[in-house]
Design a protein around this motif. Structure first.
Motif, PDB file in Angstrom:
ATOM      1  N   VAL A   1      10.189  38.189 -29.329  1.00  0.00           N
ATOM      2  CA  VAL A   1       9.883  36.783 -29.505  1.00  0.00           C
ATOM      3  C   VAL A   1      10.944  35.942 -28.480  1.00  0.00           C
ATOM      4  CG1 VAL A   1       8.916  36.520 -31.568  1.00  0.00           C
ATOM      5  CG2 VAL A   1      11.475  36.495 -31.538  1.00  0.00           C
ATOM      6  N   ALA A   2      11.901  36.887 -27.812  1.00  0.00           N
ATOM      7  CA  ALA A   2      12.699  36.241 -26.930  1.00  0.00           C
ATOM      8  C   ALA A   2      13.433  37.273 -25.904  1.00  0.00           C
ATOM      9  CB  ALA A   2      14.067  35.268 -27.849  1.00  0.00           C
ATOM     10  N   LEU A   3      13.859  36.815 -24.836  1.00  0.00           N
ATOM     11  CA  LEU A   3      14.288  37.838 -24.070  1.00  0.00           C
ATOM     12  C   LEU A   3      15.473  37.265 -23.350  1.00  0.00           C
ATOM     13  CD1 LEU A   3      10.953  38.133 -23.530  1.00  0.00           C
ATOM     14  CD2 LEU A   3      11.723  40.294 -22.544  1.00  0.00           C
ATOM     15  N   GLY A   4      16.549  37.949 -22.988  1.00  0.00           N
ATOM     16  CA  GLY A   4      17.489  37.258 -22.010  1.00  0.00           C
ATOM     17  C   GLY A   4      18.347  36.543 -22.552  1.00  0.00           C
ATOM     18  N   ASN A   5      18.891  35.400 -21.671  1.00  0.00           N
ATOM     19  CA  ASN A   5      19.639  34.284 -22.323  1.00  0.00           C
ATOM     20  C   ASN A   5      18.926  33.504 -23.461  1.00  0.00           C
ATOM     21  OD1 ASN A   5      21.654  35.277 -20.340  1.00  0.00           O
ATOM     22  ND2 ASN A   5      20.921  33.706 -18.993  1.00  0.00           N
TER      23      ASN A   5
END
Length: 209
Positions: A54-58
C-alpha cells in the motif's frame, strides 16, 4: 489512559519501526539521459489483510504502526535481499516513476551498485529483480559491489559510476543501494548480537576500546 497491554504493544510497534529504519537501505536511481538522481527509502508497507503493498519508498516514513493489518518491511537489509518480491516491486516502482514510463523498442543496459559485500546468490537475485522491474526494457545487468572487483578502493562510488557510464553508453538506468547513516546498520548488527546472546543465555561482552 493506556493500560499495560497497550503500552507493550505500542513499544513493540515502536521497536519494529526503529528496526526497519535501521536496517533499510537508501536507494538512489540515476537517469543517465537527464542526469537526474532521485532517492527513496528501501521500505514498503504491506497490508496483510488485502495481501498487497500500500506504500513504497519515502511514503512509508509516515508509518506509525497503529493499524495491525499494516506491516513495515525493509526488503533489503544491509545490502542483502531478504524479500525478493518486494524488492522487485520497489525497483519497478522507482524505475517507472523516475526513469521510464513506457516500453522501449531498443533495450538498455542497467547498472546496479551495492555498497555492502553481497553473496553470489544475492548478486543473482539483484540481477533477476531489476530485469523483471524493467518490464522488458533491459538487455543486461552490470553489477558493482563492495565484494566485486569492478570497484577500486581508490575511487569513490560516484567516480566508479561515472567511469562505468563512459564505458557503456547504452546504460539506461543506474540503481545504487547505499546507507546515508551507516550507524543504523551498526545498531542493527549490535541488536542482533544482543538478541543472540539472550537466545543462547550468554552474557554480552563489554569491551573498552
Amino acid at each position: 489512559m493506556r493500560n499495560e497491554k497497550d503500552n507493550r504493544e505500542l513499544n513493540m510497534y515502536s521497536n519494529s519501526i526503529k528496526k526497519a529504519l535501521d536496517e533499510c537501505a537508501d536507494i538512489r536511481i540515476l537517469n543517465p539521459k537527464t542526469g537526474e538522481t532521485h532517492e527513496e527509502k528501501g521500505l514498503v508497507i504491506y497490508n496483510s489483510k488485502a495481501e498487497k503493498l500500500v506504500a513504497l519508498g519515502n511514503e512509508c516514513l509516515s508509518f506509525d504502526g497503529t493499524n495491525p493489518d499494516l506491516k513495515l518491511v525493509a526488503p533489503i537489509v544491509r545490502g542483502e535481499i531478504i524479500d525478493y518480491v518486494c524488492t522487485e516491486q520497489l525497483f519497478s516502482w522507482m524505475y517507472h516513476k523516475y526513469v521510464c514510463k513506457k516500453h522501449l523498442f531498443i533495450k538498455k543496459s542497467v547498472l546496479i551498485c551495492v555498497d555492502e559485500p553481497v553473496s553470489p546468490i544475492n548478486i543473482r537475485a539483484y540481477e533477476d529483480a531489476i530485469i523483471l522491474a524493467g518490464g522488458g526494457n533491459f538487455k543486461d545487468v552490470q553489477f558493482m559491489g563492495a565484494s566485486v572487483t569492478q570497484r577500486s578502493d581508490s575511487m569513490t562510488w560516484d567516480e566508479c559510476i561515472e567511469k562505468a557510464l563512459e564505458n557503456r553508453k547504452d546504460t539506461g538506468c543506474v540503481l545504487r543501494v547505499t546507507k546515508n547513516n551507516p550507524s543504523g546498520y551498526a545498531r542493527s548488527f549490535y541488536q542482533e548480537y544482543l538478541d543472540s546472546c539472550k537466545r543462547w543465555n550468554v552474557v554480552p561482552e563489554k569491551k573498552v576500546y
